[in-house]
Motif scaffolding. Structure first.
Motif, PDB file in Angstrom:
ATOM      1  N   GLU A   6       0.826  -1.211   0.000  1.00  0.00           N
ATOM      2  CA  GLU A   6       0.000   0.000   0.000  1.00  0.00           C
ATOM      3  C   GLU A   6       0.862   1.262   0.000  1.00  0.00           C
ATOM      4  OE1 GLU A   6      -3.323   0.220  -0.367  1.00  0.00           O
ATOM      5  OE2 GLU A   6      -3.238  -1.945  -0.663  1.00  0.00           O
ATOM      6  N   PHE A   7       1.992   1.229   0.732  1.00  0.00           N
ATOM      7  CA  PHE A   7       2.886   2.383   0.740  1.00  0.00           C
ATOM      8  C   PHE A   7       3.468   2.628  -0.646  1.00  0.00           C
ATOM      9  CE2 PHE A   7       3.309   1.855   5.435  1.00  0.00           C
ATOM     10  CZ  PHE A   7       2.916   3.139   5.770  1.00  0.00           C
ATOM     11  N   GLN A   8       3.795   1.564  -1.368  1.00  0.00           N
ATOM     12  CA  GLN A   8       4.325   1.730  -2.715  1.00  0.00           C
ATOM     13  C   GLN A   8       3.272   2.277  -3.661  1.00  0.00           C
ATOM     14  OE1 GLN A   8       5.818  -2.243  -3.308  1.00  0.00           O
ATOM     15  NE2 GLN A   8       7.922  -1.590  -2.893  1.00  0.00           N
ATOM     16  N   LYS A   9       2.021   1.875  -3.488  1.00  0.00           N
ATOM     17  CA  LYS A   9       0.946   2.440  -4.308  1.00  0.00           C
ATOM     18  C   LYS A   9       0.793   3.938  -4.048  1.00  0.00           C
ATOM     19  CE  LYS A   9      -1.755  -1.815  -4.563  1.00  0.00           C
ATOM     20  NZ  LYS A   9      -2.989  -2.489  -4.138  1.00  0.00           N
ATOM     21  N   ILE A  10       0.858   4.324  -2.775  1.00  0.00           N
ATOM     22  CA  ILE A  10       0.796   5.743  -2.426  1.00  0.00           C
ATOM     23  C   ILE A  10       1.994   6.469  -3.028  1.00  0.00           C
ATOM     24  CG2 ILE A  10       0.931   7.377  -0.500  1.00  0.00           C
ATOM     25  CD1 ILE A  10      -0.650   5.273   1.146  1.00  0.00           C
ATOM     26  N   GLY A  11       3.163   5.843  -2.963  1.00  0.00           N
ATOM     27  CA  GLY A  11       4.374   6.440  -3.518  1.00  0.00           C
ATOM     28  C   GLY A  11       4.301   6.631  -5.016  1.00  0.00           C
ATOM     29  N   LEU A  46       9.257   8.981  -3.923  1.00  0.00           N
ATOM     30  CA  LEU A  46      10.418   8.110  -4.015  1.00  0.00           C
ATOM     31  C   LEU A  46      10.706   7.434  -2.679  1.00  0.00           C
ATOM     32  CD1 LEU A  46      12.524   7.310  -6.154  1.00  0.00           C
ATOM     33  CD2 LEU A  46      13.984   9.102  -5.220  1.00  0.00           C
ATOM     34  N   VAL A  47      10.560   8.186  -1.587  1.00  0.00           N
ATOM     35  CA  VAL A  47      10.755   7.609  -0.247  1.00  0.00           C
ATOM     36  C   VAL A  47       9.698   6.551   0.028  1.00  0.00           C
ATOM     37  CG1 VAL A  47      10.685   8.135   2.226  1.00  0.00           C
ATOM     38  CG2 VAL A  47      11.932   9.629   0.673  1.00  0.00           C
ATOM     39  N   PHE A  48       8.462   6.794  -0.375  1.00  0.00           N
ATOM     40  CA  PHE A  48       7.399   5.819  -0.154  1.00  0.00           C
ATOM     41  C   PHE A  48       7.606   4.565  -1.005  1.00  0.00           C
ATOM     42  CE2 PHE A  48       5.176   8.936   2.218  1.00  0.00           C
ATOM     43  CZ  PHE A  48       4.132   8.314   2.877  1.00  0.00           C
ATOM     44  N   ILE A  49       8.137   4.715  -2.210  1.00  0.00           N
ATOM     45  CA  ILE A  49       8.292   3.563  -3.097  1.00  0.00           C
ATOM     46  C   ILE A  49       9.429   2.657  -2.645  1.00  0.00           C
ATOM     47  CG2 ILE A  49       8.929   2.840  -5.431  1.00  0.00           C
ATOM     48  CD1 ILE A  49       7.408   5.288  -6.475  1.00  0.00           C
ATOM     49  N   ILE A  50      10.606   3.218  -2.401  1.00  0.00           N
ATOM     50  CA  ILE A  50      11.749   2.352  -2.100  1.00  0.00           C
ATOM     51  C   ILE A  50      12.168   2.394  -0.633  1.00  0.00           C
ATOM     52  CG2 ILE A  50      12.630   2.458  -4.443  1.00  0.00           C
ATOM     53  CD1 ILE A  50      14.756   4.387  -3.535  1.00  0.00           C
ATOM     54  N   ALA A  56      18.058   7.103   0.988  1.00  0.00           N
ATOM     55  CA  ALA A  56      19.274   7.753   1.477  1.00  0.00           C
ATOM     56  C   ALA A  56      20.511   7.063   0.909  1.00  0.00           C
ATOM     57  CB  ALA A  56      19.295   7.731   3.001  1.00  0.00           C
ATOM     58  N   HIS A  57      20.483   5.741   0.831  1.00  0.00           N
ATOM     59  CA  HIS A  57      21.623   5.010   0.268  1.00  0.00           C
ATOM     60  C   HIS A  57      21.805   5.357  -1.208  1.00  0.00           C
ATOM     61  CE1 HIS A  57      24.574   1.960  -0.474  1.00  0.00           C
ATOM     62  NE2 HIS A  57      23.774   1.277  -1.267  1.00  0.00           N
TER      63      HIS A  57
END
Length: 133
Positions: A6-11, A46-50, A56-57
């Motif tokens: 779900e976080f990736q969908k939001i991202g 981008l933060v939500f997707i990965i 940060a890495h």
């Protein structure tokens, strides 16, 4: 196939809206508010997707430090209401950051040529001389 959380969908949605606002801000003669909003949405997506750690890495690898510096510096310039210079700096940083992805993107774009339906619509792209008539 990989499952999308779900976080990736939001991202994905946030990133899409971010790209939309950046393009819309450029079309409206570099409107700094739209560009800043688009940049914030893009980075948040981008933060939500990965994930925060992998983001940060990605940005702070030794070989990508110069690209990250230019990209995040361009975002900062846009936030400080220097939209044209900020977008130029940001675009240069984007190219430096994502240049390893470009061969994959171009390979995908050129593989579209082999799709039969598109071959008929765009005969000049594939090199064939068939006409639609």
């Amino acid at each position: 196939m990989m499952a999308v959380t779900e976080f990736q969908k939001i991202g994905i949605g946030l990133t899409g809206f971010g790209i939309f606002f950046v393009l819309f801000g450029v079309l409206l003669y570099f409107d700094s508010v739209l560009l800043a909003f688009g940049n914030i949405l893009f980075l948040t997506g981008l933060v939500f997707i990965i994930g925060p750690r992998r983001t940060a890495h990605f940005f702070f690898q030794r070989q990508k430090f110069r690209g990250s510096l230019f990209f995040l510096g361009g975002v900062s310039l846009v936030l400080l209401r220097w939209p044209i210079i900020g977008m130029l700096v940001e675009c240069y940083g984007f190219v430096l950051l994502f240049r390893s992805f470009f061969p994959m993107v171009f390979g995908f774009m050129f593989s579209i040529i082999n799709i039969p339906f598109l071959n008929v619509l765009f005969p000049n792209i594939s090199g064939s001389q068939k006409s639609l008539v």
